[in-house]
Design a protein around this motif. Structure first.
Motif, PDB file in Angstrom:
ATOM      1  N   UNK A  68      -4.752  10.773   6.089  1.00  0.00           N
ATOM      2  CA  UNK A  68      -3.549  10.763   5.256  1.00  0.00           C
ATOM      3  C   UNK A  68      -2.345  10.153   5.962  1.00  0.00           C
ATOM      4  N   UNK A  69      -2.495   9.787   7.221  1.00  0.00           N
ATOM      5  CA  UNK A  69      -1.351   9.265   7.974  1.00  0.00           C
ATOM      6  C   UNK A  69      -1.040   7.821   7.583  1.00  0.00           C
ATOM      7  N   UNK A  70       0.195   7.402   7.839  1.00  0.00           N
ATOM      8  CA  UNK A  70       0.612   6.033   7.514  1.00  0.00           C
ATOM      9  C   UNK A  70      -0.178   5.010   8.332  1.00  0.00           C
ATOM     10  N   UNK A  71      -0.442   5.332   9.600  1.00  0.00           N
ATOM     11  CA  UNK A  71      -1.200   4.403  10.437  1.00  0.00           C
ATOM     12  C   UNK A  71      -2.590   4.164   9.862  1.00  0.00           C
ATOM     13  N   UNK A  72      -3.238   5.227   9.384  1.00  0.00           N
ATOM     14  CA  UNK A  72      -4.582   5.083   8.820  1.00  0.00           C
ATOM     15  C   UNK A  72      -4.542   4.272   7.526  1.00  0.00           C
ATOM     16  N   UNK A  73      -3.511   4.494   6.721  1.00  0.00           N
ATOM     17  CA  UNK A  73      -3.377   3.706   5.484  1.00  0.00           C
ATOM     18  C   UNK A  73      -3.216   2.224   5.801  1.00  0.00           C
ATOM     19  N   UNK A  74      -2.391   1.899   6.794  1.00  0.00           N
ATOM     20  CA  UNK A  74      -2.206   0.504   7.193  1.00  0.00           C
ATOM     21  C   UNK A  74      -3.503  -0.090   7.730  1.00  0.00           C
ATOM     22  N   UNK A  75      -4.249   0.707   8.485  1.00  0.00           N
ATOM     23  CA  UNK A  75      -5.521   0.238   9.047  1.00  0.00           C
ATOM     24  C   UNK A  75      -6.525  -0.064   7.937  1.00  0.00           C
ATOM     25  N   UNK A  76      -6.577   0.788   6.905  1.00  0.00           N
ATOM     26  CA  UNK A  76      -7.501   0.544   5.802  1.00  0.00           C
ATOM     27  C   UNK A  76      -7.132  -0.733   5.046  1.00  0.00           C
ATOM     28  N   UNK A  77      -5.819  -0.925   4.829  1.00  0.00           N
ATOM     29  CA  UNK A  77      -5.402  -2.150   4.146  1.00  0.00           C
ATOM     30  C   UNK A  77      -5.792  -3.386   4.940  1.00  0.00           C
ATOM     31  N   UNK A  78      -5.619  -3.289   6.257  1.00  0.00           N
ATOM     32  CA  UNK A  78      -5.981  -4.431   7.099  1.00  0.00           C
ATOM     33  C   UNK A  78      -7.485  -4.664   7.092  1.00  0.00           C
ATOM     34  N   UNK A  79      -8.259  -3.572   7.070  1.00  0.00           N
ATOM     35  CA  UNK A  79      -9.713  -3.720   7.013  1.00  0.00           C
ATOM     36  C   UNK A  79     -10.139  -4.451   5.746  1.00  0.00           C
ATOM     37  N   UNK A  80      -9.501  -4.099   4.617  1.00  0.00           N
ATOM     38  CA  UNK A  80      -9.827  -4.787   3.361  1.00  0.00           C
ATOM     39  C   UNK A  80      -9.528  -6.268   3.481  1.00  0.00           C
ATOM     40  N   UNK A  81      -8.364  -6.593   4.060  1.00  0.00           N
ATOM     41  CA  UNK A  81      -8.018  -8.002   4.239  1.00  0.00           C
ATOM     42  C   UNK A  81      -9.016  -8.698   5.151  1.00  0.00           C
ATOM     43  N   UNK A  82      -9.393  -8.023   6.244  1.00  0.00           N
ATOM     44  CA  UNK A  82     -10.335  -8.636   7.186  1.00  0.00           C
ATOM     45  C   UNK A  82     -11.701  -8.853   6.551  1.00  0.00           C
TER      46      UNK A  82
END
Length: 454
Positions: A68-82
């Motif tokens: 639920x953390x902001x860092x994890x949300x950003x990481x998931x978004x980046x994973x989708x982009x990657x």
């Protein structure tokens, strides 16, 4: 101060906790929370999770907290982009040009029959530089590095800056030198749009001389694979016989081995231009949306391919009604020109006068222009027309994104199955809003959107 933990904290348990936390962090945030210098007061994730584990939190609870953390949300978004980046369509490559071109309306195609992309650069005095002994290699190096594959070059002009005057009759070896120039440019894998007449009313006021000049150029360049011919730049003011003279010349030399354009764009509906057309857009504040003029001219001329050959020019500083120093505007026009035609020509102050290197802001505008052209598929001009319309969310052609006249001057898309390329011209949005099941995959610059739909 002593602390009592609800669990039996032993060395083995601490090792187990740290191992579990590292595994969770690798999954959720893609990093080791204990890699030096962490944990710190600024990066306490590992310390917080270890304390929670010692206080009895389970692995699932630790994961839920981190997830639920902001860092994890950003990481998931980046994973989708990657994950999606490998599926993004490759931009049109920058490579050496070779072989003849042909017209298959509304496209220009290469010798393999594939849609070919026009990435032009105004270089009006480049042949003059060569004719007067200037080494043109640095000019070619810069233009190719920017992304150009066609240089728009004059065969004459009456500008005072040219000393000696750029009059063909003043150079005894003019036509042989022109052939050598064309060959030198071909050796670099670059095409030329040779604009034959500019200031002809001054340089060659007699029609017999103009006719002979055009004929001598065609004879000198016979067999040159890298040349297309524009009869005149703005013939309404650069030929004594105006637009009609340009049209007559264009029709007279069609079939001579070169693609021919008259240069006339004043008439509406368009007068028959020859093999392809060249247009210059209005220099209004909303000029990037004038890219659609290319489609309108194509539709009204039997699907003749039209090139946006002289849009608003770039400069170091904007001049309303004359020059635009905003790279975004040049990018929007270029992409739209590929959506509605084979491409466009970048126009700028230093290119007009054939200087190198061009100014830094002009270079930024050129980079944006050519990157936008290459981002847009060469085949896009063959796909159905889509445009945002305030009358409905779907607009014209069932748009993949929402359009709002208050937020952008125009929204255009071109879609191929489940893939769509969209531009929102002069938008104030931070991000596009998809609709009808489409998903934004990438937004490479403001107002540029690539979407996919399952």
């Amino acid at each position: 101060m002593s602390t009592t933990f609800p669990t039996d904290v032993t060395t083995d348990r601490l090792i187990e906790f740290v191992g579990t936390i590292r595994a969770i962090c690798a999954d959720e945030i893609g990093r080791d929370p204990y890699l030096a210098p962490s944990p710190t007061s600024a990066d306490a994730v590992g310390a917080i999770m270890l304390l929670d584990a010692m206080n009895g939190k389970t692995g699932e609870e630790l994961r839920a907290w981190l997830h639920a953390s902001e860092e994890a949300e950003q990481y998931r978004r980046q994973q989708v982009k990657d994950e999606l980046i490998d599926r993004l369509p490759d931009p049109t490559p920058i490579g050496m040009e070779a072989g003849p071109l042909a017209v298959q309306r509304p496209a220009i195609v290469d010798e393999d029959g594939a849609c070919w992309q026009w990435r032009g650069f105004t270089d009006f005095l480049l042949f003059y530089r060569y004719l007067t002994g200037v080494d043109i290699a640095p000019f070619l190096d810069e233009r190719v590095a920017l992304g150009a594959n066609v240089l728009r070059v004059l065969s004459m002009v009456a500008w005072d800056e040219c000393d000696p005057r750029f009059y063909p009759q003043l150079f005894p070896d003019y036509y042989a030198t022109l052939a050598a120039f064309v060959h030198a440019v071909a050796e670099r894998g670059i095409r030329l749009e040779l604009t034959v007449f500019a200031d002809a009313q001054i340089v060659m006021p007699e029609k017999a001389m103009r006719s002979a000049h055009l004929r001598d150029i065609l004879d000198a360049l016979s067999g040159a694979w890298n040349v297309v011919i524009e009869v005149a730049n703005e013939p309404f003011k650069n030929l004594p016989g105006g637009d009609q003279e340009a049209i007559e010349y264009a029709h007279a030399v069609q079939g001579y081995g070169f693609l021919i354009a008259s240069g006339e764009y004043s008439s509406w509906p368009p007068a028959p231009t020859a093999d392809y057309g060249t247009t210059h857009c209005d220099r209004t504040d909303d000029w990037p949306r004038k890219c659609k003029d290319i489609k309108d001219r194509c539709d009204e001329s039997g699907k003749t391919p039209w090139i946006g050959d002289e849009p608003m020019g770039a400069a170091e500083v904007s001049e309303p009604g004359r020059r635009d120093a905003n790279p975004d505007n040049h990018a929007w026009y270029a992409s739209g020109a590929q959506m509605f035609g084979p491409g466009a020509t970048f126009h700028c102050d230093d290119g007009i006068h054939s200087k190198t290197p061009i100014g830094p802001n002009q270079a930024a505008c050129a980079t944006a222009f050519f990157e936008a052209l290459r981002w847009t598929p060469k085949e896009a001009l063959l796909w159905p027309y889509q445009r945002g319309d305030m009358g409905s969310d779907a607009g014209i052609g069932n748009m993949p994104i929402l359009h709002d006249d208050a937020l952008e001057s125009r929204s255009y898309c071109k879609s191929d199955g489940g893939k769509s390329w969209c531009i929102q011209i002069q938008t104030s949005r931070a991000h596009a809003t998809p609709r009808d099941g489409w998903r934004v995959v990438s937004e490479p610059r403001r107002g540029f959107v690539y979407l996919e739909k399952p």
